[in-house]
Design a protein around this motif. Sequence first.
Motif, PDB file in Angstrom:
ATOM      1  N   UNK B 213      -0.851   3.039  -3.436  1.00 49.96           N
ATOM      2  CA  UNK B 213      -2.270   3.742  -3.640  1.00 49.96           C
ATOM      3  C   UNK B 213      -2.993   4.393  -2.280  1.00 49.96           C
ATOM      4  N   UNK B 214      -2.883   3.343  -1.384  1.00 47.72           N
ATOM      5  CA  UNK B 214      -3.492   3.721   0.041  1.00 47.72           C
ATOM      6  C   UNK B 214      -2.885   4.667   0.859  1.00 47.72           C
ATOM      7  N   UNK B 215      -1.489   4.799   0.744  1.00 50.26           N
ATOM      8  CA  UNK B 215      -0.837   5.778   1.261  1.00 50.26           C
ATOM      9  C   UNK B 215      -0.851   7.030   0.704  1.00 50.26           C
ATOM     10  N   UNK B 216      -0.924   7.030  -0.408  1.00 46.10           N
ATOM     11  CA  UNK B 216      -0.940   8.245  -1.303  1.00 46.10           C
ATOM     12  C   UNK B 216      -2.393   8.968  -0.955  1.00 46.10           C
ATOM     13  N   UNK B 217      -3.279   8.108  -1.217  1.00 47.08           N
ATOM     14  CA  UNK B 217      -4.801   8.536  -1.045  1.00 47.08           C
ATOM     15  C   UNK B 217      -5.000   9.043   0.550  1.00 47.08           C
ATOM     16  N   UNK B 218      -4.288   8.618   1.383  1.00 49.74           N
ATOM     17  CA  UNK B 218      -4.425   8.976   2.819  1.00 49.74           C
ATOM     18  C   UNK B 218      -3.719  10.182   2.984  1.00 49.74           C
ATOM     19  N   UNK B 219      -2.717  10.638   1.922  1.00 50.28           N
ATOM     20  CA  UNK B 219      -1.998  11.977   2.013  1.00 50.28           C
ATOM     21  C   UNK B 219      -0.683  11.568   2.759  1.00 50.28           C
ATOM     22  N   UNK B 220      -0.157  10.551   2.648  1.00 49.02           N
ATOM     23  CA  UNK B 220       1.081  10.132   3.154  1.00 49.02           C
ATOM     24  C   UNK B 220       2.105   9.819   1.992  1.00 49.02           C
ATOM     25  N   UNK B 221       3.112  10.479   2.161  1.00 45.34           N
ATOM     26  CA  UNK B 221       4.162  10.428   1.055  1.00 45.34           C
ATOM     27  C   UNK B 221       5.072   9.148   1.347  1.00 45.34           C
ATOM     28  N   UNK B 222       5.685   8.680   0.222  1.00 51.84           N
ATOM     29  CA  UNK B 222       6.430   7.517   0.120  1.00 51.84           C
ATOM     30  C   UNK B 222       7.713   7.699  -0.340  1.00 51.84           C
ATOM     31  N   UNK B 223       8.634   6.935   0.091  1.00 48.05           N
ATOM     32  CA  UNK B 223      10.087   7.130   0.021  1.00 48.05           C
ATOM     33  C   UNK B 223      10.047   6.416  -1.403  1.00 48.05           C
ATOM     34  N   UNK B 224      11.358   7.069  -2.163  1.00 48.52           N
ATOM     35  CA  UNK B 224      11.428   6.315  -3.527  1.00 48.52           C
ATOM     36  C   UNK B 224      12.070   4.979  -3.666  1.00 48.52           C
ATOM     37  N   UNK B 225      12.703   4.701  -2.483  1.00 52.80           N
ATOM     38  CA  UNK B 225      13.209   3.230  -2.377  1.00 52.80           C
ATOM     39  C   UNK B 225      12.623   2.437  -1.674  1.00 52.80           C
ATOM     40  N   UNK B 226      12.706   1.230  -1.539  1.00 50.32           N
ATOM     41  CA  UNK B 226      12.028   0.135  -0.748  1.00 50.32           C
ATOM     42  C   UNK B 226      12.262  -1.225  -1.337  1.00 50.32           C
ATOM     43  N   UNK B 227      11.701  -1.971  -0.682  1.00 45.51           N
ATOM     44  CA  UNK B 227      11.860  -3.478  -0.900  1.00 45.51           C
ATOM     45  C   UNK B 227      10.985  -4.263  -1.571  1.00 45.51           C
ATOM     46  N   UNK B 228      11.472  -4.952  -2.741  1.00 46.03           N
ATOM     47  CA  UNK B 228      10.517  -5.725  -3.716  1.00 46.03           C
ATOM     48  C   UNK B 228      10.938  -7.247  -3.791  1.00 46.03           C
ATOM     49  N   UNK B 229       9.762  -8.190  -3.457  1.00 42.85           N
ATOM     50  CA  UNK B 229       9.852  -9.483  -3.632  1.00 42.85           C
ATOM     51  C   UNK B 229       9.815  -9.843  -4.881  1.00 42.85           C
ATOM     52  N   UNK B 230      10.719 -10.632  -5.718  1.00 41.02           N
ATOM     53  CA  UNK B 230      10.620 -10.884  -7.147  1.00 41.02           C
ATOM     54  C   UNK B 230      10.034 -12.058  -7.582  1.00 41.02           C
ATOM     55  N   UNK B 231       9.336 -12.700  -6.291  1.00 33.17           N
ATOM     56  CA  UNK B 231       8.545 -13.979  -6.937  1.00 33.17           C
ATOM     57  C   UNK B 231       9.197 -15.135  -7.438  1.00 33.17           C
ATOM     58  N   UNK B 232      10.415 -15.246  -6.976  1.00 31.76           N
ATOM     59  CA  UNK B 232      10.980 -16.400  -7.448  1.00 31.76           C
ATOM     60  C   UNK B 232      11.159 -17.629  -6.505  1.00 31.76           C
ATOM     61  N   UNK B 233      10.625 -17.506  -5.249  1.00 31.96           N
ATOM     62  CA  UNK B 233      10.501 -18.501  -4.340  1.00 31.96           C
ATOM     63  C   UNK B 233       9.350 -19.579  -4.621  1.00 31.96           C
ATOM     64  N   UNK B 234       9.650 -20.845  -4.169  1.00 33.19           N
ATOM     65  CA  UNK B 234       8.919 -21.947  -4.484  1.00 33.19           C
ATOM     66  C   UNK B 234       8.250 -22.834  -3.033  1.00 33.19           C
TER      67      UNK B 234
END
Lengths: 209, 239
Positions: B213-234
């Motif tokens: 949201x911050x990037x788009x509101x600032x007028x910056x485009x985002x690539x469609x691919x990237x990195x997701x942390x799945x939240x499986x760590x303990x």
Amino acid sequence: MTHTNHRQGTLESLSKDWIVFMYAARGINHEGAGPKMQAFLHLALRHNPVNIGSPTIGNMYDTTTDKIMEGLAGATKVYAVFDDGAKAAALIMDAKEANLGVSVIVSGIFEEVEKICQTAGIKRHTAQCSLGVWGKTDHLPPPEILDITTMCGHGLVSFNLVRRMTDEVRKGNLNLEKAAVTLAKPCICGVFNPERAEELLERCLSAGI
Amino acid sequence: MRVDDESCIGCFNCVAYCPVEAIREDNQAGKAVIDEAKCVECGVCLRSADCPSDALYQPELAWPRILRAEFSNPAIALSTGVTGRGTEETKTNDVTGRYPRGYIGIATELGRPGTGTCLGDIERVARAILSLGVHFEKENPTYNLFEDVTTGNLREGIAEERVLSAILEFKTTEEKAPEVLKTLAKVAKEVNTVITVNIASRFAPDGSLPAARVAREGGFSIRPNGKSNLGLGLPLIKG
């Protein structure tokens, strides 16, 4: 910080490019993580990755799977690359069930990752987006070359090696598969996708590179 | 990296492997030659070019040249204990809480993709960002390059060192992030290299991503691919 995060290409091409990896946190679950890395790799190998590896050990094209498995005993990170979202999804499901307790990360098209996570009942925690390349972009080669070289986030696959591989294929000295594997070798972490590279090399040939 | 003149047979196989075009063919001498000013000590030629006469060798590197290897060869463990060029950032945020809700992680990598950078350009970008009151990530190896991390002034005698890439990494609030991105976009035009920029955050409870949201509101485009942390760590970070 970012070495699987700036892979370039068309959506169609990126849909065949998935990296699923496990990464231990220093000071939290870092000690004794080796057996968990090995367990994750065992799970990954069930789904025919096109590359695997870990920095300081190497990738499956410059060493053997057995040596990577052995080296992971003392490692804190391991990478597996897939050319098919269904295979990546299967590993994600396996990793969730195995509950190894170490962070699992996926690099791929966000919309596709979200669908996989919804199916797997996973609520993603954090995401990192690329805002692209800024600065002196006129220093860069054509996008056909960048689509290949950005698969090694550490920049170890040179622009000129791509040019040389296309030249060797054009002359009939190498086939696409061997050229793609040659490009995969310098990427020590094993995050380079040689299956995708074959298609991208064909594109380079069509573009006269 | 060096080439042993006695051993080199002039096959020039190593030339194309060099990411920074530091190896050239000396056709008169029939030898490969390495331009030490350009070489970033990444080790690719030694590891991957399969020199048929083992003519490539890695001499011991003294300060400040050792920085080239530390920032270019991911197989080398850095003084921070982290391999690679950055930190665990997004990758372990589910257990470290490095980026809590309300904060945006930003990383700007100079020299990527594939062009390299001199450390002097790091200084230029660092000074611009620090003027906005952000604090660099202590575990990122660039942190140790500064004589004064509050001003962005580099340690003496290292500005001319060349590396394959180096990352300035920090977090800022969601409110301040747009100004930081605009400053980065401005200073990116002043350096003699390319810069890749990342923006990261924890997902909001409604599933949206504040960083996007911050990037788009600032007028910056985002690539469609990237990195997701799945939240499986303990143990999963609370809150």
